[in-house]
Design an enzyme around this catalytic site. Structure first.
Site, short mmCIF file in Angstrom:
data_model
loop_
_atom_site.label_atom_id
_atom_site.label_comp_id
_atom_site.label_asym_id
_atom_site.label_seq_id
_atom_site.Cartn_x
_atom_site.Cartn_y
_atom_site.Cartn_z
N CYS A 44 0.86 -1.29 -0.09
CA CYS A 44 0.06 0.01 0.06
C CYS A 44 0.89 1.28 0.03
O CYS A 44 0.26 2.39 -0.36
CB CYS A 44 -0.91 -0.04 1.18
SG CYS A 44 -0.23 0.08 2.86
N ARG A 109 3.55 -6.02 11.27
CA ARG A 109 3.93 -7.22 10.77
C ARG A 109 3.13 -7.59 9.56
O ARG A 109 3.69 -8.83 8.90
CB ARG A 109 3.22 -8.30 11.74
CG ARG A 109 3.85 -8.19 13.18
CD ARG A 109 5.27 -8.05 13.29
NE ARG A 109 5.83 -9.36 12.92
CZ ARG A 109 6.93 -9.56 12.22
NH1 ARG A 109 7.86 -8.71 12.10
NH2 ARG A 109 7.12 -10.94 11.78
#
Length: 499
Positions: A44, A109
Site C-alpha cells: 500500500c 507485521r
C-alpha cells in the site's frame, strides 16, 4: 534494487508507479539473458524491484524499463522517482523492510507476509533465482527474530490498526494528535486503541488485506460485518470468515451501516461521491457521521468524498501523518539483529565462493588415491580393499583442514589469497572462480610484489570481478556454482588492506 516508497515520494507517485506491478517481474527477466531473476514487492505504500543480474547497470535498465511500460510512466521519470541501491545496501534495505523497520508504522507485521507473498508470486511466474530465494527467505526469518526479541510488533500496530483507531478517535471527538499520548507509557501507540463496538460495518473487498482488516475490526469490538465484492468472491469469503454477504447493489449495501472499510485497490474508485452522498442523506442525525476507511493504495474512495458533510474519511496519507513513533531503544535492538543477519548472509555467501576451489582440491587428492590403488597388487599381502580404505582415510585427513581453512578465508575476505596459495603449492588451475587469480609470469619487468595478483591491486572493500559503482540497481556478478545453478554473488565484507 529499485524502490519507490512513502519515505521518498508522496503516495500518489507510488500509486502511479505501482500500476501494473504484477507485469514487472516477467518483463525484467525477459529483457535480457544477463538477468537471472526479479522479485517485485508492491504494497500500500511501496513498490520495490529486486533484480539478480550480471551488472548493476543491466539491473537498473531492465527494472526501470519494465516499470515504465507497466505504469505508462516516462522512463526518465521512473529513473528520477525510484531510488537505486546495490550490493550490501540493497540487501540491508530488504532486511529492514521485512522486519518492519522501513514501514509507515514501524514494527508492523503485515510487511513480512507481503515479502513472502512477493517471493511466492515470483516462483509462480518463474522469475526468481537461487540468490533471490536465499536472500528473501533469510530476510523473512530475520523479521521473525525481530518480532520475538523486541517490542516493536507486540502492540499489534499496523496500517490497518492505526487507520481504525484514528477513525474511532475522530468519530468519538477524541484528540488524535501525537501529544495526546505524551504522558502515557512510551510503548503505547500515539493514537490509543478505541472501541468500535456496535458499529454496523461494510467490508468492501476480499483480498489478502481483507482478512487482516476483519481481524483488526474484531479486536476493536465489531461483530456486525457484511462483505461486498464486485468479483463474486464475497460468498466464499463470508463463509470462511464468519460474516454475512452484503446486498449485491452497493448503494443498498451502504444503507444502514456506520463504518465502511475498503481494501480493493483495483485502481478504480468504487465509492463515488454521489453514491456516498445518497447514503449519508438517508442517515438519521443520531447515527453520527459515516466513517469511511480507505486502505487501498489505488484509491477505492473518491478523494472528494472526504469533503461531504456527515462523512469522516481516513486514508493512507492520514495514516502516514499520524503513524506512532517507535522507541529508539527498540529500533536499535531491531537494527542490531538485522545487522547481524546481513553480515552472516554476506559471510556465508563469501565462504560458498570457495566451493570450486574445495572441489578441485578434493578431486586432485582423489585422483592421487585412485592411482595408488591401481598400483596395488590384486592378491598381495595387503588386500586391495584394505589398502583403499586406508588411503581414503588418509585423503580425508589431508583434506579436512584445507577445506575448513578455505571457507574461513572466504568469509574473512581472503579468498583470493587462498586461491593463489592453492595454485602456487598444488599447481591447480581454477578458471572461472570469482576473483580467480593467476600469478603474473616470472619475467623481467613483472616481479611479484606483496598485494599484487595478476596485475590487479586489491583495494579495501573490493573483490576481483566486474567493477561496481555505487548507486546503481542491484545486479551481482554471477559465479560458477557446484549445484549447476546459475549462481550469483552478494558483496563480501571489506578485504583487509594487507590481503
Amino acid at each position: 534494487m529499485l524502490s519507490a516508497n512513502h519515505h521518498d515520494l508522496n503516495l500518489t507517485d507510488v500509486e502511479r508507479l505501482s500500476t501494473g506491478a504484477h507485469e514487472v517481474g516477467p518483463q525484467v527477466v525477459a529483457s535480457s539473458p544477463a538477468v537471472a531473476g526479479a522479485v517485485v514487492l508492491a504494497t500500500c505504500n511501496r513498490l520495490e524491484v529486486y533484480v539478480d543480474a550480471e551488472s548493476p547497470e543491466e539491473a537498473a535498465r531492465a527494472a526501470q524499463e519494465a516499470v515504465a511500460r507497466s505504469s505508462g510512466t516516462d522512463l526518465a521519470e521512473v529513473a528520477r522517482l525510484m531510488r537505486a541501491e546495490t550490493d550490501d545496501a540493497a540487501v540491508r534495505h530488504l532486511f529492514e523492510v521485512a522486519a518492519g523497520l522501513d514501514s509507515m508504522v514501524v514494527g508492523e507485521r503485515e510487511i513480512t507476509g507481503q515479502v513472502r507473498r512477493a517471493l511466492s508470486a515470483a516462483r509462480e511466474a518463474g522469475t526468481t533465482s537461487p540468490l533471490l530465494e536465499k536472500t528473501l527467505q533469510r530476510a523473512t526469518r530475520t523479521s521473525r527474530q525481530v518480532a520475538v526479541a523486541t517490542d516493536l510488533a507486540r502492540a499489534g500496530l499496523s496500517v490497518v490498526s492505526v487507520a481504525l483507531d484514528l477513525a474511532a478517535a475522530r468519530a468519538g471527538a477524541l484528540a488524535c494528535e501525537r501529544e495526546h499520548a505524551a504522558a502515557a507509557d512510551p510503548h503505547d501507540p500515539a493514537v490509543p486503541r478505541a472501541s468500535l463496538a456496535g458499529r454496523r460495518t461494510l467490508l468492501v473487498g476480499t483480498g489478502s488485506y481483507a482478512g487482516a482488516s476483519l481481524a483488526a475490526l474484531r479486536e476493536r469490538g465489531v461483530t456486525d460485518v457484511a462483505v461486498w465484492s464486485a468479483s463474486g468472491r464475497a460468498r466464499d469469503f463470508a463463509a470462511g470468515h464468519g460474516v454475512v454477504v452484503a446486498e449485491e447493489d452497493l448503494a443498498a449495501a451502504l444503507a444502514g451501516v456506520d463504518l465502511v472499510v475498503t481494501v480493493r485497490g483495483t485502481g478504480t474508485p468504487v465509492l463515488r461521491v454521489d453514491l456516498v452522498a445518497a447514503a449519508v442523506a438517508a442517515r438519521r442525525p443520531e447515527d453520527g457521521p459515516l466513517v469511511v476507511v480507505d486502505l487501498a493504495l489505488h484509491r477505492d474512495v473518491e478523494e472528494e468524498v472526504g469533503d461531504l458533510d456527515g462523512v469522516l474519511l481516513v486514508d493512507l496519507p492520514t495514516v502516514r501523518e499520524h503513524a506512532p513513533a517507535a522507541t529508539a531503544a527498540e529500533i536499535a535492538r531491531a537494527r542490531q539483529i538485522v545487522d547481524d543477519a546481513v553480515r552472516e548472509l554476506l559471510e556465508d555467501h563469501a565462504g560458498r565462493r570457495m566451493d570450486q576451489a574445495v572441489v578441485a582440491l578434493r578431486e586432485s587428492v582423489a585422483d592421487a588415491v585412485a592411482a595408488e590403488i591401481e598400483r596395488l597388487p590384486a592378491d598381495g599381502a595387503i588386500p586391495a580393499d584394505k589398502a583403499a580404505q586406508a588411503l581414503r582415510r588418509l585423503a580425508a585427513r589431508l583434506l579436512h583442514e584445507p577445506t575448513v581453512r578455505a571457507r574461513t578465508a572466504g568469509r574473512q575476505g581472503r579468498g583470493e589469497e587462498y586461491l593463489l596459495a592453492l595454485e602456487q603449492v598444488l599447481g591447480l588451475s581454477l578458471p572461472g572462480v570469482a576473483g580467480a587469480v593467476h600469478p603474473v609470469a616470472d619475467a623481467p619487468g613483472h616481479p611479484h610484489e606483496p598485494g599484487h595478483v595478476a596485475g590487479h591491486v586489491p583495494e579495501p572493500g573490493h573483490v576481483a570481478g566486474p567493477a561496481r559503482e555505487p548507486g546503481h540497481a542491484v545486479g551481482p556478478a554471477r559465479e560458477p556454482d557446484l549445484r549447476s545453478e546459475r549462481a550469483t554473488h552478494l558483496p563480501v565484507p571489506a578485504q583487509p588492506a594487507d590481503a
